[in-house]
Design a protein around this motif. Sequence first.
Motif, short mmCIF file in Angstrom:
data_model
loop_
_atom_site.label_atom_id
_atom_site.label_comp_id
_atom_site.label_asym_id
_atom_site.label_seq_id
_atom_site.Cartn_x
_atom_site.Cartn_y
_atom_site.Cartn_z
N ALA A 16 0.84 -1.20 0.00
CA ALA A 16 0.00 0.00 0.00
C ALA A 16 0.88 1.26 0.00
N ALA A 17 2.02 1.20 0.68
CA ALA A 17 2.94 2.36 0.69
C ALA A 17 3.47 2.61 -0.73
N LEU A 18 3.74 1.53 -1.46
CA LEU A 18 4.19 1.69 -2.86
C LEU A 18 3.06 2.25 -3.72
N TRP A 19 1.83 1.77 -3.46
CA TRP A 19 0.66 2.28 -4.21
C TRP A 19 0.54 3.79 -4.02
N THR A 20 0.79 4.27 -2.78
CA THR A 20 0.70 5.70 -2.49
C THR A 20 1.77 6.47 -3.27
N LEU A 21 2.97 5.90 -3.37
CA LEU A 21 4.02 6.55 -4.18
C LEU A 21 3.59 6.62 -5.65
N LEU A 22 2.92 5.57 -6.13
CA LEU A 22 2.44 5.57 -7.52
C LEU A 22 1.40 6.69 -7.71
N ALA A 23 0.47 6.82 -6.75
CA ALA A 23 -0.55 7.87 -6.85
C ALA A 23 0.12 9.24 -6.84
N GLU A 24 1.17 9.41 -6.01
CA GLU A 24 1.89 10.69 -5.98
C GLU A 24 2.56 10.95 -7.32
N HIS A 25 3.09 9.89 -7.91
CA HIS A 25 3.73 10.02 -9.23
C HIS A 25 2.73 10.54 -10.25
N HIS A 26 1.50 10.01 -10.20
CA HIS A 26 0.50 10.45 -11.17
C HIS A 26 0.11 11.90 -10.93
N GLY A 27 0.34 12.39 -9.70
CA GLY A 27 0.14 13.81 -9.41
C GLY A 27 -1.26 14.30 -9.72
N GLY A 28 -2.24 13.45 -9.57
CA GLY A 28 -3.63 13.89 -9.74
C GLY A 28 -4.11 13.83 -11.17
N SER A 29 -3.26 13.38 -12.11
CA SER A 29 -3.71 13.35 -13.50
C SER A 29 -4.80 12.30 -13.68
N ALA A 30 -5.78 12.61 -14.49
CA ALA A 30 -6.86 11.69 -14.86
C ALA A 30 -7.50 11.02 -13.64
N GLY A 31 -7.63 11.79 -12.55
CA GLY A 31 -8.35 11.27 -11.39
C GLY A 31 -7.58 10.25 -10.57
N PHE A 32 -6.27 10.18 -10.74
CA PHE A 32 -5.50 9.15 -10.04
C PHE A 32 -4.96 9.61 -8.68
N ALA A 128 -1.00 7.93 -18.89
CA ALA A 128 -1.22 9.35 -19.17
C ALA A 128 -0.33 9.81 -20.33
N ARG A 129 -0.88 10.70 -21.16
CA ARG A 129 -0.11 11.26 -22.27
C ARG A 129 1.21 11.88 -21.77
N GLY A 130 1.13 12.55 -20.61
CA GLY A 130 2.31 13.28 -20.11
C GLY A 130 3.29 12.41 -19.33
N ASN A 131 3.00 11.12 -19.17
CA ASN A 131 3.88 10.23 -18.41
C ASN A 131 4.94 9.66 -19.36
N ALA A 132 6.01 10.43 -19.57
CA ALA A 132 6.99 10.07 -20.60
C ALA A 132 7.62 8.70 -20.32
N GLU A 133 7.99 8.45 -19.06
CA GLU A 133 8.65 7.16 -18.78
C GLU A 133 7.68 6.00 -18.94
N GLY A 134 6.42 6.21 -18.48
CA GLY A 134 5.41 5.17 -18.64
C GLY A 134 5.14 4.89 -20.11
N GLN A 135 5.02 5.95 -20.90
CA GLN A 135 4.79 5.79 -22.34
C GLN A 135 5.94 5.00 -22.98
N ALA A 136 7.18 5.42 -22.67
CA ALA A 136 8.34 4.75 -23.28
C ALA A 136 8.41 3.29 -22.84
N PHE A 137 8.11 3.07 -21.54
CA PHE A 137 8.19 1.72 -21.00
C PHE A 137 7.21 0.78 -21.70
N TRP A 138 5.93 1.18 -21.76
CA TRP A 138 4.93 0.27 -22.33
C TRP A 138 5.16 0.05 -23.82
N ARG A 139 5.58 1.09 -24.51
CA ARG A 139 5.83 0.93 -25.95
C ARG A 139 7.03 0.00 -26.16
N ALA A 140 8.03 0.07 -25.27
CA ALA A 140 9.19 -0.85 -25.37
C ALA A 140 8.73 -2.30 -25.19
#
Length: 154
Positions: A16-32, A128-140
Amino acid sequence: MGGVRPALSQELDRVAALWTLLAEHHGGSAGFAAAPDAALSVRDHLAAALSHPDAVLLVAEAGGQLIGFGVARVLRRPALFAETARGEIEALFVREEARRSGTGRALARALLAWLAERGLARVALHVARGNAEGQAFWRALGFTDSMDVLERPL
Ligand SMILES: CC(C)(COP(=O)(O)OP(=O)(O)OC[C@H]1O[C@@H](n2cnc3c(N)ncnc32)[C@H](O)[C@@H]1OP(=O)(O)O)[C@@H](O)C(=O)NCCC(=O)NCCS
């Protein structure tokens, strides 16, 4: 790279602590953004993923520390469509200090293998469109554009 395995019920607070870090990473984008008092609900949500036959919760561990986690589910729909189930990757996170050493890929591969074992033909996820590392990761990992999600404030 961290070793990947199913999460244990006694470590759900750490996940759950890791989940909270993930939510912080999303920074509120798209309701996250996490709710202010999310901790207990997050734990319950993760416990449900652990016990539900259509969900899997994996963690990556290195040196006794949890350095990442991932959640995948089988999404089902009524038999109106030829496809009545598909895979969904709900969450994937690796601690910042552990990134770029293959842990995300190992977690994702294990989630994909779990979904494939269920006979599913397709897997989707939101990034998210603006999540550059996530975009690059999933496309890889072979994910490509499929459906555009449009939104606007109400
Ligand atoms: C996305 C995330 C899970 C990747 O985890 P990771 O352990 O660093 O990923 P890996 O080391 O397995 O990377 C696999 C490949 O993805 C690509 N990749 C990963 N991070 C990247 C980045 N920041 N920039 C460009 N490409 C990247 C690369 O092709 C990489 O292979 P390489 O290192 O051999 O070049 C991690 O950055 C993270 O937790 N980010 C915050 C949460 C998030 O965005 N989650 C996913 C979206 S929902």
